[in-house]
Design a protein around this motif. Sequence first.
Motif, PDB file in Angstrom:
ATOM      1  N   VAL A  95       9.118   5.248  -2.506  1.00 27.22           N
ATOM      2  CA  VAL A  95       7.891   4.928  -3.231  1.00 27.22           C
ATOM      3  C   VAL A  95       7.546   6.033  -4.235  1.00 27.22           C
ATOM      4  O   VAL A  95       7.053   5.745  -5.327  1.00 27.22           O
ATOM      5  CB  VAL A  95       6.716   4.647  -2.263  1.00 27.22           C
ATOM      6  N   LEU A  96       7.829   7.275  -3.868  1.00 31.53           N
ATOM      7  CA  LEU A  96       7.576   8.350  -4.827  1.00 31.53           C
ATOM      8  C   LEU A  96       8.486   8.209  -6.045  1.00 31.53           C
ATOM      9  O   LEU A  96       8.044   8.362  -7.184  1.00 31.53           O
ATOM     10  CB  LEU A  96       7.762   9.729  -4.179  1.00 31.53           C
ATOM     11  N   GLY A 107       2.046   6.028  -2.484  1.00 31.41           N
ATOM     12  CA  GLY A 107       3.258   6.835  -2.690  1.00 31.41           C
ATOM     13  C   GLY A 107       3.699   6.803  -4.145  1.00 31.41           C
ATOM     14  O   GLY A 107       4.151   7.803  -4.700  1.00 31.41           O
ATOM     15  N   GLY A 108       3.552   5.643  -4.764  1.00 33.91           N
ATOM     16  CA  GLY A 108       3.871   5.524  -6.183  1.00 33.91           C
ATOM     17  C   GLY A 108       2.938   6.375  -7.025  1.00 33.91           C
ATOM     18  O   GLY A 108       3.342   6.964  -8.020  1.00 33.91           O
ATOM     19  N   ALA A 163       1.596   9.136  -5.991  1.00 33.88           N
ATOM     20  CA  ALA A 163       2.063  10.516  -5.796  1.00 33.88           C
ATOM     21  C   ALA A 163       3.227  10.811  -6.741  1.00 33.88           C
ATOM     22  O   ALA A 163       3.253  11.841  -7.427  1.00 33.88           O
ATOM     23  CB  ALA A 163       2.474  10.737  -4.341  1.00 33.88           C
ATOM     24  N   TRP A 213       2.428  17.633  -0.394  1.00 33.67           N
ATOM     25  CA  TRP A 213       3.595  17.796  -1.284  1.00 33.67           C
ATOM     26  C   TRP A 213       3.562  19.139  -2.012  1.00 33.67           C
ATOM     27  O   TRP A 213       4.553  19.861  -2.065  1.00 33.67           O
ATOM     28  CB  TRP A 213       3.664  16.652  -2.298  1.00 33.67           C
ATOM     29  N   ALA A 216       9.873   5.512  -7.262  1.00 33.39           N
ATOM     30  CA  ALA A 216       9.409   4.405  -8.105  1.00 33.39           C
ATOM     31  C   ALA A 216       8.195   4.845  -8.916  1.00 33.39           C
ATOM     32  O   ALA A 216       8.046   4.496 -10.096  1.00 33.39           O
ATOM     33  CB  ALA A 216       9.074   3.192  -7.234  1.00 33.39           C
ATOM     34  N   GLY A 217       7.326   5.632  -8.300  1.00 31.04           N
ATOM     35  CA  GLY A 217       6.133   6.100  -8.999  1.00 31.04           C
ATOM     36  C   GLY A 217       6.457   7.045 -10.146  1.00 31.04           C
ATOM     37  O   GLY A 217       5.862   6.980 -11.218  1.00 31.04           O
ATOM     38  N   THR A 218       7.417   7.925  -9.922  1.00 28.66           N
ATOM     39  CA  THR A 218       7.809   8.841 -10.993  1.00 28.66           C
ATOM     40  C   THR A 218       8.439   8.056 -12.144  1.00 28.66           C
ATOM     41  O   THR A 218       8.196   8.338 -13.324  1.00 28.66           O
ATOM     42  CB  THR A 218       8.768   9.917 -10.465  1.00 28.66           C
ATOM     43  N   HIS A 262       0.671  12.725   4.322  1.00 26.15           N
ATOM     44  CA  HIS A 262       1.822  13.610   4.149  1.00 26.15           C
ATOM     45  C   HIS A 262       2.114  13.886   2.686  1.00 26.15           C
ATOM     46  O   HIS A 262       2.215  15.034   2.280  1.00 26.15           O
ATOM     47  CB  HIS A 262       3.065  13.009   4.807  1.00 26.15           C
ATOM     48  N   LYS A 263       2.243  12.836   1.894  1.00 23.89           N
ATOM     49  CA  LYS A 263       2.700  13.055   0.518  1.00 23.89           C
ATOM     50  C   LYS A 263       1.569  13.605  -0.359  1.00 23.89           C
ATOM     51  O   LYS A 263       1.728  14.648  -0.989  1.00 23.89           O
ATOM     52  CB  LYS A 263       3.285  11.762  -0.052  1.00 23.89           C
ATOM     53  N   ASP A 309       1.361   7.573   5.810  1.00 22.98           N
ATOM     54  CA  ASP A 309       2.363   8.593   5.501  1.00 22.98           C
ATOM     55  C   ASP A 309       2.184   9.086   4.064  1.00 22.98           C
ATOM     56  O   ASP A 309       2.265  10.293   3.788  1.00 22.98           O
ATOM     57  CB  ASP A 309       3.770   8.004   5.687  1.00 22.98           C
ATOM     58  N   GLU A 310       1.908   8.151   3.195  1.00 22.83           N
ATOM     59  CA  GLU A 310       1.756   8.511   1.777  1.00 22.83           C
ATOM     60  C   GLU A 310       0.478   9.316   1.552  1.00 22.83           C
ATOM     61  O   GLU A 310       0.454  10.248   0.750  1.00 22.83           O
ATOM     62  CB  GLU A 310       1.745   7.233   0.930  1.00 22.83           C
ATOM     63  N   THR A 364       9.217   1.125   3.304  1.00 24.02           N
ATOM     64  CA  THR A 364       8.941   1.691   1.981  1.00 24.02           C
ATOM     65  C   THR A 364      10.001   1.258   0.963  1.00 24.02           C
ATOM     66  O   THR A 364       9.707   1.153  -0.226  1.00 24.02           O
ATOM     67  CB  THR A 364       8.906   3.228   2.045  1.00 24.02           C
ATOM     68  N   THR A 380       9.546  12.640   6.030  1.00 26.39           N
ATOM     69  CA  THR A 380       9.641  11.353   6.715  1.00 26.39           C
ATOM     70  C   THR A 380      10.628  10.504   5.933  1.00 26.39           C
ATOM     71  O   THR A 380      10.392  10.170   4.772  1.00 26.39           O
ATOM     72  CB  THR A 380       8.271  10.662   6.780  1.00 26.39           C
ATOM     73  N   GLU A 398       8.886  -2.175  -0.298  1.00 25.07           N
ATOM     74  CA  GLU A 398       7.730  -2.111  -1.191  1.00 25.07           C
ATOM     75  C   GLU A 398       8.100  -1.502  -2.542  1.00 25.07           C
ATOM     76  O   GLU A 398       7.687  -1.989  -3.599  1.00 25.07           O
ATOM     77  CB  GLU A 398       6.589  -1.316  -0.525  1.00 25.07           C
ATOM     78  N   ALA A 399       8.887  -0.438  -2.496  1.00 27.59           N
ATOM     79  CA  ALA A 399       9.272   0.229  -3.745  1.00 27.59           C
ATOM     80  C   ALA A 399      10.240  -0.629  -4.549  1.00 27.59           C
ATOM     81  O   ALA A 399      10.125  -0.736  -5.774  1.00 27.59           O
ATOM     82  CB  ALA A 399       9.904   1.588  -3.441  1.00 27.59           C
ATOM     83  N   GLU A 448       0.817  -1.227   0.000  1.00 31.27           N
ATOM     84  CA  GLU A 448       0.000   0.000   0.000  1.00 31.27           C
ATOM     85  C   GLU A 448       0.845   1.268   0.000  1.00 31.27           C
ATOM     86  O   GLU A 448       0.416   2.287  -0.549  1.00 31.27           O
ATOM     87  CB  GLU A 448      -0.950   0.013   1.205  1.00 31.27           C
ATOM     88  N   THR A 449       2.010   1.231   0.629  1.00 30.54           N
ATOM     89  CA  THR A 449       2.814   2.462   0.607  1.00 30.54           C
ATOM     90  C   THR A 449       3.260   2.776  -0.817  1.00 30.54           C
ATOM     91  O   THR A 449       3.361   3.930  -1.209  1.00 30.54           O
ATOM     92  CB  THR A 449       4.042   2.419   1.542  1.00 30.54           C
ATOM     93  N   PHE A 450       3.506   1.712  -1.588  1.00 27.86           N
ATOM     94  CA  PHE A 450       3.839   1.974  -2.997  1.00 27.86           C
ATOM     95  C   PHE A 450       2.602   2.391  -3.780  1.00 27.86           C
ATOM     96  O   PHE A 450       2.671   3.293  -4.624  1.00 27.86           O
ATOM     97  CB  PHE A 450       4.480   0.757  -3.676  1.00 27.86           C
TER      98      PHE A 450
END
Lengths: 336, 322
Positions: free
Chosen positions: B130-131, A75-76, A78, A111, B133-135, A106-107, A102-103, B161, B124, B164-165, A70-72
């Motif tokens: 994860v960001l 966060g992914g 985002a 952001w 990897a998403g980009t 926060h993100k 957190d994702e 993270t 954090t 997961e990433a 889930e964080t990916f």
Amino acid sequence: MTTTQAPPATDRVTSYSRAINEALAEEMRRDERVFMMGQDIGTLGGVFGLTRGLQEEFGPVRVRDTAINETFIVGGAAGAALGGTIPVVELQFADFLFTAADEVFHKLAKWRYMHGGQFTMPVVVRLPSGVVGGAGAEHSQSLETIAMHVPGLKVAVPATPADAKGLLKSAIRDPNPVLFFEHKGLYRIKGPVPESSDVLVPFGSARVARSGTNLTVVATGLMLGRALEAAEQLAPRGIDMEVIDPRTLVPLDIDTIVASVEKTHRLMVVHEASRTAGFGAEIATQVQERAFFSLDAPVWRVCGTDTPLPQDPDLEQACIPSTDDIVTAALALAAV
Amino acid sequence: MTSTHVPDQRTRHEHLIEIYRKVVTVRFAELRIRGHVEAEGFGGFWHPGIGQEGLQVGAIAAMQPADYLYYAHRGLGYAYAKGMDLTALFGDLLGRAVGSTGGKGGGTVHFASAEHGVLGQGGTLGSNFVLGAGTALASQLLGDGRVTVVFFGDGAAARGTWHEAAIQASVWKLPVVWVCENNGWALSARFEDQSPTPNVADRAPAYGMPGVIVDGQDAMAVMDVTAQAIDRARRGEGPTLIEAKTLRIRGHYEGDRQPYRQDQVQGDEIPNDPVHRLGEHIAVEERRAIDAEARRTVEEAFDAALAAPRPDRSVIFEDVWA
């Protein structure tokens, strides 16, 4: 301000889940930057079947099955939004907001703000929410108030097929992050949905689901149907309830609620989420700030219990407002 | 290692000169900020990157201008190396309206420049995995040919993270390069006390990606391994984990007295200093000219940022929504 749906002549009856599926497909056809990812959404079509057929149409590149991460997923999303795409992701249950907290908080929420407004965060997180029958304390919660408390997130809580479709389409076109709470207990309900793929339901626009004169009830999600049933039971007993569905909690159309209270002079908020510090508390506060002298009685709340949800389906139902609970409370409030 | 992967036609020596110029500029910036913190006090937390500038500048020298960067919290070397303006970076640090965040900064953390592909940083630690990897996923989807480089410390490497990433990035062969700055310390925690493996890179095989260890004080070596990893990512072969071995010269933040540490670096001597490592290859007069220019650039930019106004309080309500 209330919006009217497209004329009934162009509507046809379809289910809440089908309406969501249509919104996803139409927006993916409209804009190639839109893609989806989540657990079991591709090959399987989602554990609740919401994304069925989408991988067939759009392929595994745009409808992506992820690992359990889930964080990916959030966060992914985002990061993918920062890279110029429009992610529409699914957390298998809304409860997993905490797994990706957190994702999400926060993100997604901060952001843009933290970085001086240089970026937009056009992400939709679809969140199967609420009590569905024995899913247990970690798969049944209504967490929309928590989403509402953190600035930077828009919050949708559709209660009808037409709103599910129209709000989801608006969410996907919104440059801000949207938490989209789909009620699992509503997936199979049917209702009129506009035929056209161009009908959007704007955020921040409550719907007066039933006009009335004696008592205003604000209800969302599964509770909207129960409030409307209660209203029908109360009508022969001389209580003419007005039922308002805010449809989005962020932004919240408080004007429509205040206008109703100025007419009925009584307000009751019904929600499935736990009572303490739920969105009912916020609405009650805003109404007394703005319309205190219009109120003939205190604002009441009919809410979920301040307990975790038991796994047993009967006990679980006892933890959320029933139609009878709404009827009983409305009779009592009308007599105050 | 050769320089054949570096994406332009400059000679290796020209690259070295440019990297030296940036490293020494960042060094003067570090010293200027330290001076300011010591003399004036400081409302935020400055996490010094002194001694780690070589690896930051070296890795980023291997990136294309359009590539995306998520930096870590040790200094401003990353953002400067990617092309951001020093006055804007100092402005963020000092909480001035000229900062890249328009005055929402204050401290080191949130520089950003959409124009330079500097996408920011999460407060954090480990959230950039994860960001990033998403980009990289966005680049794969759009076919834009860009690579995302994500910096992090040995401490953040423990975050879930990362797991997961790294799994998703490797399964999807996303164009992302992870650069770990292993300086041996996560605030007060020694890496060797908190790692089950002697190196962060040792974990890479479990994620199906190459793990590469490089001397982080050798900027040119870092550029070379990063260039290879970026080439690999751009070819669609997936992520690489680079671990640059370095040393934390100062405390976690400027002012941290490090009571937990027995190996404190005393005085101004930086062991295995990346500035000296690069400088050895440059003629003395040329080096002096570069140093003087770098010092002047830093002083002018810092003075400009200091002289700039504080933001109006109305910025509090800006940029919550698009």
